[in-house]
Write an enzyme that holds these catalytic residues in place. Structure first.
Site, PDB file in Angstrom:
ATOM      1  N   CYS A 138     -36.549  46.027  -8.491  1.00 34.85           N
ATOM      2  CA  CYS A 138     -35.153  45.978  -8.038  1.00 34.85           C
ATOM      3  C   CYS A 138     -34.557  47.381  -7.993  1.00 34.85           C
ATOM      4  O   CYS A 138     -34.850  48.221  -8.850  1.00 34.85           O
ATOM      5  CB  CYS A 138     -34.316  45.119  -8.981  1.00 34.85           C
ATOM      6  SG  CYS A 138     -34.430  43.361  -8.660  1.00 34.85           S
ATOM      7  N   GLU A 176     -29.308  40.099  -9.061  1.00 35.78           N
ATOM      8  CA  GLU A 176     -28.251  40.306 -10.062  1.00 35.78           C
ATOM      9  C   GLU A 176     -27.562  38.984 -10.398  1.00 35.78           C
ATOM     10  O   GLU A 176     -27.273  38.709 -11.579  1.00 35.78           O
ATOM     11  CB  GLU A 176     -27.242  41.330  -9.552  1.00 35.78           C
ATOM     12  CG  GLU A 176     -27.713  42.770  -9.604  1.00 35.78           C
ATOM     13  CD  GLU A 176     -28.793  43.110  -8.583  1.00 35.78           C
ATOM     14  OE1 GLU A 176     -29.461  44.142  -8.737  1.00 35.78           O
ATOM     15  OE2 GLU A 176     -28.965  42.330  -7.611  1.00 35.78           O
ATOM     16  N   ASP A 190     -29.263  29.869 -27.096  1.00 32.71           N
ATOM     17  CA  ASP A 190     -29.392  30.554 -28.387  1.00 32.71           C
ATOM     18  C   ASP A 190     -28.304  30.128 -29.359  1.00 32.71           C
ATOM     19  O   ASP A 190     -28.569  29.920 -30.548  1.00 32.71           O
ATOM     20  CB  ASP A 190     -29.332  32.063 -28.165  1.00 32.71           C
ATOM     21  CG  ASP A 190     -29.344  32.828 -29.479  1.00 32.71           C
ATOM     22  OD1 ASP A 190     -30.337  32.698 -30.223  1.00 32.71           O
ATOM     23  OD2 ASP A 190     -28.367  33.538 -29.758  1.00 32.71           O
TER      24      ASP A 190
END
Length: 220
Positions: A138, A176, A190
């Protein structure tokens, strides 16, 4: 001797010792044999035409992987000759919970690690800015804006995530947007894994892109 007989001799259909009556009979079959020969040649020509078309399509710029060079090695695409345009991309995914426990704690802001939606939103924004550090080929992009939305779908056990990235540049911002959405989802995972080990992150995809040579594309 008629030319057609010479043709049969040349193709070993008859020999010089073949009786004249047999030659006459085989000569009568000549049109049918020639038709079969012509048909076979036509099929071969058609097959070659299809193969040539497939080869041409495979070598056209639109069907090639832009990050693979002619030698087959990976490389960064040269964008020096591209025009600077306004570009935007939106990616989406969802975190599915196995029961209602996590959703209830998130809505009441009672998770031990804190504000799940707020932290995940910031994580997505930060990830969008670091995409070039995570995805090898990228280009670093001067991002104009990143917007990450996380919504608890009414009556469901899931959080829907959408990340939109904009810039003025020479290449698109799909990666992105995908990085922002996926990182936000992983942050939710998480922060909630202590109360729901059966969570699933699903449906990561680009739903909108606009700008550049290819123009606007939107998933229906």
């Amino acid at each position: 001797m008629p030319p057609s007989v010479h043709h049969l001799l040349g193709r070993n259909i008859i020999s010089s010792t073949t009786p004249s009556t047999a030659i006459s009979g085989r000569f009568q079959q000549l049109p049918q044999q020639l038709r079969r020969l012509s048909s076979s040649r036509s099929l071969k020509t058609e097959k070659r035409g299809r193969e040539d078309t497939a080869t041409a399509e495979a070598s056209s710029p639109s069907s090639r992987l832009t990050h693979v060079s002619e030698s087959g090695s990976a490389h960064m695409v040269n964008i020096s000759e591209k025009q600077v345009t306004s570009r935007v991309a939106t990616a989406a995914c969802a975190v599915h919970f196995s029961d209602d426990t996590a959703i209830k704690l998130i809505q009441e802001n009672q998770m031990k690690k804190g504000d799940v939606l707020g932290v995940a939103r910031v994580a997505g924004i930060m990830a969008a800015k670091r995409t070039a550090d995570l995805i090898p080929l990228c280009h670093p992009i001067a991002i104009s804006k990143v917007n990450v939305d996380l919504d608890v779908a009414p009556g469901s056990r899931q959080i829907e995530i959408r990340a939109t990235v904009t810039c003025d540049g020479k290449t698109g911002v799909e990666m992105e947007a995908l990085t922002a959405a996926s990182t936000a989802a992983l942050t939710v995972y998480d922060m909630c894994k202590a109360v729901d080990k059966g969570m699933r992150v699903e449906g990561l995809r680009v739903v909108l892109k606009d700008g550049g040579k290819s123009g606007r594309w939107e998933m229906l």
